[in-house]
Design a protein around this motif. Structure first.
Motif, PDB file in Angstrom:
ATOM      1  N   HIS A 197       0.837  -1.195   0.000  1.00 14.94           N
ATOM      2  CA  HIS A 197       0.000   0.000   0.000  1.00 14.94           C
ATOM      3  C   HIS A 197       0.876   1.250   0.000  1.00 14.94           C
ATOM      4  N   SER A 198       1.926   1.227   0.816  1.00 16.06           N
ATOM      5  CA  SER A 198       2.814   2.398   0.888  1.00 16.06           C
ATOM      6  C   SER A 198       3.513   2.623  -0.454  1.00 16.06           C
ATOM      7  N   THR A 200       2.181   2.229  -3.314  1.00 16.69           N
ATOM      8  CA  THR A 200       1.260   2.933  -4.214  1.00 16.69           C
ATOM      9  C   THR A 200       1.219   4.415  -3.864  1.00 16.69           C
ATOM     10  N   MET A 201       1.472   4.731  -2.592  1.00 17.07           N
ATOM     11  CA  MET A 201       1.430   6.133  -2.168  1.00 17.07           C
ATOM     12  C   MET A 201       2.651   6.897  -2.665  1.00 17.07           C
ATOM     13  N   THR A 202       3.816   6.237  -2.576  1.00 20.10           N
ATOM     14  CA  THR A 202       5.042   6.926  -2.977  1.00 20.10           C
ATOM     15  C   THR A 202       5.219   6.914  -4.488  1.00 20.10           C
TER      16      THR A 202
ATOM     17  N   ARG B 123      -4.828   0.394  -5.149  1.00 23.17           N
ATOM     18  CA  ARG B 123      -4.919   0.710  -3.723  1.00 23.17           C
ATOM     19  C   ARG B 123      -6.170   0.126  -3.071  1.00 23.17           C
TER      20      ARG B 123
END
Ligand SMILES: Nc1nc2c(ncn2[C@@H]2O[C@H](COP(=O)(O)OP(=O)(O)O)[C@@H](O)[C@H]2O)c(=O)[nH]1
Ligand SMILES: [Mg+2]
Lengths: 206, 136
Positions: A197-198, A200-202, B123
């Motif tokens: 998940h992280s 996809t954020m970065t 996500r």
């Protein structure tokens, strides 16, 4: 391929049926040296009794065993245990525990392709057995977390010491676990999902 | 005590060639077999048959069906992954894939394609999985 009597084939027990609404599945691969706890981990979180699937592979694709132009091929059966977790009525998660013969893992067509990510289980008594597999995951761009299966007589390194020894980037999670416990195995999977998940954020390329 | 030291590796630009799989679809010589594709969704995107493609029977086995095909259709009354089919039928994945290709062509089974990791993971998919794990 023997297939004598199809009537003796029994499918899943009724209680193991997926709902008809199941639309899609995702997979996670658990890798690590022999005896590190892969089968135990699959069994502790799976909602079904773990099953075994197999693939027949030839030596043809294996450099070290290649017989330099020889036409002879040796077929090898590689078996792998796996389990299942129904995430929702529509989504199913499958966990594959790789078998002992490490050199076959990355030759198994479609094992790592499409996997969300991998868990590298390590035993600190034999850290180096996981070096090659981590390198291959890196080469293929398969994101992974490292789970340290704590055996009682294993050396206990500090996480930062392990990070340095394994040459892992700061962001790659390292987590201690006892995969015999469902909650602990679940936490490992959760750590992997949070890590993915992280990413996809970065916007990091994975 | 000092642990042994590893060196991290860089992603390879080029993917290694697909592995050699022994099976009925394996071509002559040592060339890797073609991957088998299924059509999915309304836009008919092509997706390979994966270990976790979900298969559902659409009809009862016809009388002409081979024993393996009948057995496959019988156990797929509810959705079942290709890996589970292989486990219950005791057949290697490559053989199951061939059986499925025939059954897909004959429209006797439906395939529900897996969600695969893309360059950028979805996500909401990851959130769904996390939510499911929390309930364990
Ligand atoms: N103490 C301890 N033993 C474990 C743990 N995980 C697995 N084992 C034991 O280690 C042995 C090998 O585990 P297994 O899951 O078969 O390893 P695999 O070869 O990686 O599949 C089994 O006897 C397990 O009971 C753990 O977290 N702690
Ligand atoms: Mg095992």
């Amino acid at each position: 391929m023997d297939f004598k009597n199809s009537d003796t084939i029994t499918g899943p027990r009724t209680e193991d049926h997926l709902p008809g609404t199941a639309q899609a599945a995702v997979k996670i691969v658990i890798v690590g040296g022999f005896g590190v706890g892969k089968t135990t981990m699959v069994g502790s979180v799976s909602e079904i009794k773990p099953l075994t699937t197999e693939e027949t592979m030839t030596q043809a694709g294996i450099g070290v065993d290649d017989n330099f132009g020889s036409k002879s091929k040796t077929a090898t059966t590689v078996a792998m245990d796996f389990g299942r977790i129904s995430v929702t009525d529509e989504l199913v998660l499958y966990l594959f525990g790789t078998p002992g013969q490490e050199r076959f893992w990355f030759l198994w067509n479609g094992l790592f392709e499409g996997a969300l990510g991998a868990v590298v289980l390590i035993d600190t008594r034999r850290l180096e057995v996981s070096f090659d597999v981590m390198g291959r995951l890196e080469e293929r761009g398969v994101p992974f977390v490292v789970a340290v299966n704590d055996f009682p007589d294993a050396p206990r390194y500090a996480v930062e010491e392990l990070r340095q020894a394994l040459d892992l980037a700061e962001e790659i999670p390292i987590i201690r676990c006892d995969v015999r416990r469902r909650a602990s195995s679940r936490d490992v999977l959760m750590t992997l999902m949070r890590f993915l998940h992280s990413l996809t954020m970065t916007g990091a390329s994975t | 005590m000092t642990p042994p030291q590893r060196r991290r590796r860089k992603p390879k630009q080029e993917q290694p060639p697909p592995p050699a799989v022994e099976g009925p679809q394996a071509g002559a010589g040592d060339r890797p077999p073609e991957r088998l594709y299924i059509l999915t969704g309304e836009d008919c995107e092509r997706a390979p048959i994966d270990l976790v493609t979900l298969i559902v029977a659409r009809a009862d086995p016809p009388h002409s069906a081979a024993p393996e095909q009948s057995a496959l259709l019988r156990i797929c009354q509810a959705p079942l992954s290709v890996a589970e089919i292989s486990a219950y039928l005791n057949l290697p994945i490559s053989v199951v894939t061939v059986l499925l290709t025939e059954l897909l062509t004959a429209e006797l089974v439906q395939a529900r394609a897996p969600v695969v990791r893309q360059a950028r993971a979805d996500r909401s998919l990851l959130e769904a999985v996390m939510h499911g794990l929390q309930k364990l």
